[in-house]
Design a protein around this motif. Structure first.
Motif, PDB file in Angstrom:
ATOM      1  N   ARG A 278     -17.937  19.230  35.492  1.00  0.00           N
ATOM      2  CA  ARG A 278     -19.220  18.395  35.092  1.00  0.00           C
ATOM      3  C   ARG A 278     -19.021  17.021  34.212  1.00  0.00           C
ATOM      4  NH1 ARG A 278     -20.477  24.103  35.603  1.00  0.00           N
ATOM      5  NH2 ARG A 278     -19.888  24.546  33.098  1.00  0.00           N
TER       6      ARG A 278
ATOM      7  N   ALA B 142     -17.658  14.554  37.186  1.00  0.00           N
ATOM      8  CA  ALA B 142     -18.872  13.750  37.218  1.00  0.00           C
ATOM      9  C   ALA B 142     -19.836  12.981  36.438  1.00  0.00           C
ATOM     10  CB  ALA B 142     -19.934  15.640  38.099  1.00  0.00           C
ATOM     11  N   ARG B 143     -20.232  13.395  35.527  1.00  0.00           N
ATOM     12  CA  ARG B 143     -20.476  12.160  33.777  1.00  0.00           C
ATOM     13  C   ARG B 143     -19.830  11.299  33.620  1.00  0.00           C
ATOM     14  NH1 ARG B 143     -20.009  17.601  30.809  1.00  0.00           N
ATOM     15  NH2 ARG B 143     -19.407  16.221  29.554  1.00  0.00           N
TER      16      ARG B 143
ATOM     17  N   LEU C 240     -17.474   9.762  36.029  1.00  0.00           N
ATOM     18  CA  LEU C 240     -17.605   8.666  37.002  1.00  0.00           C
ATOM     19  C   LEU C 240     -18.666   8.022  37.365  1.00  0.00           C
ATOM     20  CD1 LEU C 240     -15.697  11.556  39.232  1.00  0.00           C
ATOM     21  CD2 LEU C 240     -14.758   9.663  38.304  1.00  0.00           C
ATOM     22  N   HIS C 241     -20.543   8.971  36.836  1.00  0.00           N
ATOM     23  CA  HIS C 241     -21.263   7.960  37.047  1.00  0.00           C
ATOM     24  C   HIS C 241     -21.530   7.187  36.500  1.00  0.00           C
ATOM     25  CE1 HIS C 241     -25.727   8.022  37.733  1.00  0.00           C
ATOM     26  NE2 HIS C 241     -26.040   8.400  36.622  1.00  0.00           N
ATOM     27  N   ASN C 242     -21.388   7.251  35.022  1.00  0.00           N
ATOM     28  CA  ASN C 242     -21.379   6.432  34.341  1.00  0.00           C
ATOM     29  C   ASN C 242     -20.344   5.452  34.353  1.00  0.00           C
ATOM     30  OD1 ASN C 242     -22.494   5.861  31.941  1.00  0.00           O
ATOM     31  ND2 ASN C 242     -20.190   5.342  30.938  1.00  0.00           N
TER      32      ASN C 242
ATOM     33  N   ALA D 231     -20.041   4.194  37.024  1.00  0.00           N
ATOM     34  CA  ALA D 231     -20.342   3.333  38.759  1.00  0.00           C
ATOM     35  C   ALA D 231     -21.479   2.484  37.946  1.00  0.00           C
ATOM     36  CB  ALA D 231     -20.725   4.666  39.202  1.00  0.00           C
ATOM     37  N   ARG D 232     -21.971   2.925  36.373  1.00  0.00           N
ATOM     38  CA  ARG D 232     -22.720   1.735  36.559  1.00  0.00           C
ATOM     39  C   ARG D 232     -22.618   0.388  36.322  1.00  0.00           C
ATOM     40  NH1 ARG D 232     -24.928   3.701  31.436  1.00  0.00           N
ATOM     41  NH2 ARG D 232     -26.224   1.210  30.819  1.00  0.00           N
TER      42      ARG D 232
ATOM     43  N   GLU E 128     -16.124   4.850  43.592  1.00  0.00           N
ATOM     44  CA  GLU E 128     -15.270   6.057  42.898  1.00  0.00           C
ATOM     45  C   GLU E 128     -13.979   6.958  42.738  1.00  0.00           C
ATOM     46  OE1 GLU E 128     -17.706   4.527  44.661  1.00  0.00           O
ATOM     47  OE2 GLU E 128     -19.697   4.717  43.775  1.00  0.00           O
TER      48      GLU E 128
ATOM     49  N   ARG F 192     -12.054   7.978  40.076  1.00  0.00           N
ATOM     50  CA  ARG F 192     -11.271   9.213  40.024  1.00  0.00           C
ATOM     51  C   ARG F 192      -9.219   9.860  39.810  1.00  0.00           C
ATOM     52  NH1 ARG F 192     -13.462  14.081  41.679  1.00  0.00           N
ATOM     53  NH2 ARG F 192     -12.162  16.075  42.951  1.00  0.00           N
TER      54      ARG F 192
ATOM     55  N   THR G 109     -17.000   4.915  28.467  1.00  0.00           N
ATOM     56  CA  THR G 109     -17.253   5.966  28.033  1.00  0.00           C
ATOM     57  C   THR G 109     -17.296   7.042  27.789  1.00  0.00           C
ATOM     58  OG1 THR G 109     -17.703   5.349  31.235  1.00  0.00           O
ATOM     59  CG2 THR G 109     -17.559   7.835  30.795  1.00  0.00           C
TER      60      THR G 109
END
Length: 334
Positions: free
Chosen positions: A15, A18-19, A21-23, A25-26, A32, A36, A68
């Protein structure tokens, strides 16, 4: 530690990843996979070398990760006239006290971006070795400990060699991974143009984790299980780079340790409490390729270290008893 607790910790790391990688990706579109792998390298406790053409997002990846992960960030532009003290710090004489006072350099931060590291002289490059290896700086006979976590992300341009100095093998070996960001696809580039038309996302990128979260996740990664057969497989891969006919100098024991650490991190990022062969295979190119010195005839023929690693992966058989990806029963030992 019970199997249930261990599995829960890996889920927490998944989790957390995931936070992150999502951040990131902005800011970076379509990156990705490299993000990773970069995060896996940081979770393994290592430093990263990003090698790619100018303008592909190397510096932006470092800045996005620092923001991040909640790490302090300093950038040093490496140039031929950069001195070691410009990076590590210097002792300054204070007439008022009659004593020397150490003034820390930019290396005293959470994430140091060593931009175009191969443009600095070998003497300045070597100033990073102690910090990267032991997390400390020695100046004037006094050792100063760098607060953890301490991460170096270095960049270099593989095309332009004018005014550059090749990184020595000892320094290359300190980087757990060497990664290429790569060019975006046409659609990704179009998306990037639209996203960056106004204010750059990096300027408003928020923090989704803390330095303490990274240290805690590293502890979980170290506890990810690795079977004896997989350890033998990883050691055999590294040993095979040393006996490969196209290689003059292969990976050493530190390469095997890095391979295990990154494989453990990739397992944790997938929510698993044990390593599978696919984790090792995914980690191997980034971990091993930059540690290989090819023979002259191989370099003249245009052979790349990544091709040697691919050949090594094809030649070394995967242990049959760990070749499957199915989870083990609760309490079972891999």
């Amino acid at each position: 530690m019970t199997s249930e607790r261990r599995t829960g910790q890996e889920a927490d790391v998944q989790r957390y990843a995931a936070r992150v990688l999502h951040n990131v990706a902005r800011v970076l579109v379509g990156k990705e996979q490299v993000t990773r792998l970069a995060l896996a390298g940081l979770l393994a406790g290592g430093h990263l070398l990003l090698e790619d053409a100018p303008g592909t997002g190397k510096t932006m990846l470092a800045r996005a990760l620092a923001a991040t992960l909640g790490l302090g960030f300093r950038r040093v532009q490496f140039t031929p006239d950069l001195l070691p003290s410009d990076v590590t710090g210097v002792s300054v004489y204070r007439p008022a006290t009659g004593e020397f006072e150490f003034v820390p350099g930019p290396i005293f931060t959470g994430l140091l971006l060593a931009d175009e590291i191969n443009r600095a002289t070998p003497k300045t490059q070597s100033a990073l070795l102690e910090a990267m290896g032991e997390g400390q700086v020695t100046e004037g006979g006094v050792t100063h400990v760098l607060p953890p976590p301490f991460v170096v992300i270095a960049t270099q341009n593989p095309v332009e060699h004018e005014g550059t100095y090749r990184l020595p093998e000892a320094q290359l070996d300190r980087f757990v991974l060497k990664l290429s960001v790569g060019y975006p696809t046409l659609e990704e580039e179009v998306q990037m143009l639209g996203r960056l038309q106004g204010v750059h996302p990096i300027e408003t990128l928020g923090t989704v984790a803390t330095a303490g979260d990274l240290l805690a996740a590293r502890q979980v990664v170290r506890e990810v299980r690795v079977s004896d057969d997989l350890r033998r497989y990883m050691a055999a891969l590294t040993a095979r780079t040393r006996s490969h006919p196209q290689v003059a100098l292969g990976g050493g024991p530190r390469a095997s340790l890095a391979l295990q650490g990154v494989a453990q991190a990739l397992a944790a990022l997938s929510g698993r409490s044990f390593v599978i062969p696919d984790d090792v295979k995914a980690a191997a190119p980034g971990v091993l390729a930059h540690r290989l010195t090819l023979r002259i005839e191989a370099r003249l023929a245009g052979l790349r270290p990544e091709e040697v690693v691919a050949d090594v992966l094809r030649q070394e058989p995967v242990p049959a008893e760990v070749s499957g990806a199915s989870p083990l029963p609760t309490g079972a030992r891999p």
